[in-house]
Write a protein that holds these residues in place. Structure first.
Motif, PDB file in Angstrom:
ATOM      1  N   PRO A   1      42.336  47.009  40.305  1.00 39.51           N
ATOM      2  CA  PRO A   1      41.355  48.438  40.493  1.00 39.51           C
ATOM      3  C   PRO A   1      40.346  47.752  39.981  1.00 39.51           C
ATOM      4  O   PRO A   1      39.040  48.003  40.976  1.00 39.51           O
ATOM      5  CB  PRO A   1      41.475  49.637  40.458  1.00 39.51           C
ATOM      6  N   PHE A   2      39.794  47.103  38.703  1.00 39.14           N
ATOM      7  CA  PHE A   2      38.471  47.301  37.713  1.00 39.14           C
ATOM      8  C   PHE A   2      38.316  45.605  37.825  1.00 39.14           C
ATOM      9  O   PHE A   2      37.394  44.705  37.561  1.00 39.14           O
ATOM     10  CB  PHE A   2      38.592  47.643  36.980  1.00 39.14           C
ATOM     11  N   ALA A   3      39.110  44.773  38.821  1.00 34.43           N
ATOM     12  CA  ALA A   3      39.466  43.004  38.460  1.00 34.43           C
ATOM     13  C   ALA A   3      38.284  42.891  38.951  1.00 34.43           C
ATOM     14  O   ALA A   3      37.732  43.340  39.944  1.00 34.43           O
ATOM     15  CB  ALA A   3      40.944  42.580  39.089  1.00 34.43           C
TER      16      ALA A   3
ATOM     17  N   ASP B   1      36.279  45.808  45.260  1.00 36.86           N
ATOM     18  CA  ASP B   1      35.795  46.908  45.763  1.00 36.86           C
ATOM     19  C   ASP B   1      35.399  47.882  44.160  1.00 36.86           C
ATOM     20  O   ASP B   1      33.581  47.853  44.129  1.00 36.86           O
ATOM     21  CB  ASP B   1      36.332  47.396  46.188  1.00 36.86           C
ATOM     22  N   ALA B   2      35.619  47.736  43.460  1.00 36.66           N
ATOM     23  CA  ALA B   2      35.281  48.947  41.848  1.00 36.66           C
ATOM     24  C   ALA B   2      34.083  48.188  41.043  1.00 36.66           C
ATOM     25  O   ALA B   2      33.830  48.978  40.349  1.00 36.66           O
ATOM     26  CB  ALA B   2      36.550  49.737  41.304  1.00 36.66           C
ATOM     27  N   THR B   3      34.141  47.130  41.418  1.00 38.56           N
ATOM     28  CA  THR B   3      33.655  46.330  40.288  1.00 38.56           C
ATOM     29  C   THR B   3      31.989  45.293  41.350  1.00 38.56           C
ATOM     30  O   THR B   3      31.194  45.269  40.347  1.00 38.56           O
ATOM     31  CB  THR B   3      34.294  45.069  39.654  1.00 38.56           C
ATOM     32  N   ALA B   4      32.245  45.965  42.723  1.00 33.58           N
ATOM     33  CA  ALA B   4      31.074  45.468  43.250  1.00 33.58           C
ATOM     34  C   ALA B   4      30.046  44.869  42.995  1.00 33.58           C
ATOM     35  O   ALA B   4      29.198  44.412  42.466  1.00 33.58           O
ATOM     36  CB  ALA B   4      32.064  45.581  44.712  1.00 33.58           C
TER      37      ALA B   4
ATOM     38  N   LEU C   1      35.607  49.785  21.915  1.00 30.52           N
ATOM     39  CA  LEU C   1      34.786  50.732  22.408  1.00 30.52           C
ATOM     40  C   LEU C   1      35.933  51.831  22.521  1.00 30.52           C
ATOM     41  O   LEU C   1      35.614  53.063  22.671  1.00 30.52           O
ATOM     42  CB  LEU C   1      33.692  51.078  23.417  1.00 30.52           C
ATOM     43  N   MET C   2      35.854  51.375  24.324  1.00 30.01           N
ATOM     44  CA  MET C   2      37.635  52.340  24.976  1.00 30.01           C
ATOM     45  C   MET C   2      38.581  52.395  24.465  1.00 30.01           C
ATOM     46  O   MET C   2      38.762  54.029  23.855  1.00 30.01           O
ATOM     47  CB  MET C   2      38.259  51.492  25.928  1.00 30.01           C
TER      48      MET C   2
ATOM     49  N   MET D   1      42.421  48.237  33.064  1.00 32.15           N
ATOM     50  CA  MET D   1      40.574  47.958  33.407  1.00 32.15           C
ATOM     51  C   MET D   1      40.350  46.183  33.141  1.00 32.15           C
ATOM     52  O   MET D   1      39.145  45.783  33.594  1.00 32.15           O
ATOM     53  CB  MET D   1      40.247  48.414  32.621  1.00 32.15           C
ATOM     54  N   LEU D   2      40.985  45.570  32.466  1.00 34.18           N
ATOM     55  CA  LEU D   2      40.825  44.517  31.992  1.00 34.18           C
ATOM     56  C   LEU D   2      41.749  43.709  32.675  1.00 34.18           C
ATOM     57  O   LEU D   2      41.005  42.147  33.175  1.00 34.18           O
ATOM     58  CB  LEU D   2      41.106  43.901  30.523  1.00 34.18           C
TER      59      LEU D   2
END
Length: 109
Positions: free
Chosen positions: A12-14, A18-21, A58-59, A72-73
């Motif tokens: 989802p975060f690649a 859409d999540a990173t658009a 940081l995460m 996420m990465l």
């Protein structure tokens, strides 16, 4: 190490999902616009990819689970994330030891 993010469309975060658009896409941001943004923010000149490492570090320091950071990465396995960022958790080991020590000193109920 180079990761082909086109193979991670199910993440989802690649990049390109859409999540990173609305986020910066390293494939479309120009160096000039990126460095201009850094300058306006009062930050030193840095590679765009450095931000990825900073965000991951940081995460992990904020105790975001490794599985979440890995996802996420866009890493294909958690092992990749652990290999690259495993050293980040050294401070957390000391905190965990101190917490265990405190529990043992007051007695576990």
């Amino acid at each position: 190490m180079s990761v082909d993010h086109s193979t991670h469309r199910d993440q989802p975060f690649a990049p390109g999902t859409d999540a990173t658009a609305a986020m910066f896409n390293p494939l479309t941001v120009t160096w000039a616009s990126y460095h201009s943004l850094l300058k306006r923010a009062g930050l030193r000149r840095a590679r765009f990819h450095d931000g990825r490492h900073t965000a991951a570090s940081l995460m992990l320091e904020a105790v975001v689970p490794l599985e979440v950071v890995s996802e996420m990465l866009g890493h294909t396995t958690i092992a990749i994330t652990k290999d690259v960022y495993g050293h980040i958790g050294e401070g957390m080991k000391h905190e965990a030891a101190a917490a265990l020590d405190a529990l043992l000193r007051r007695g576990v109920s």
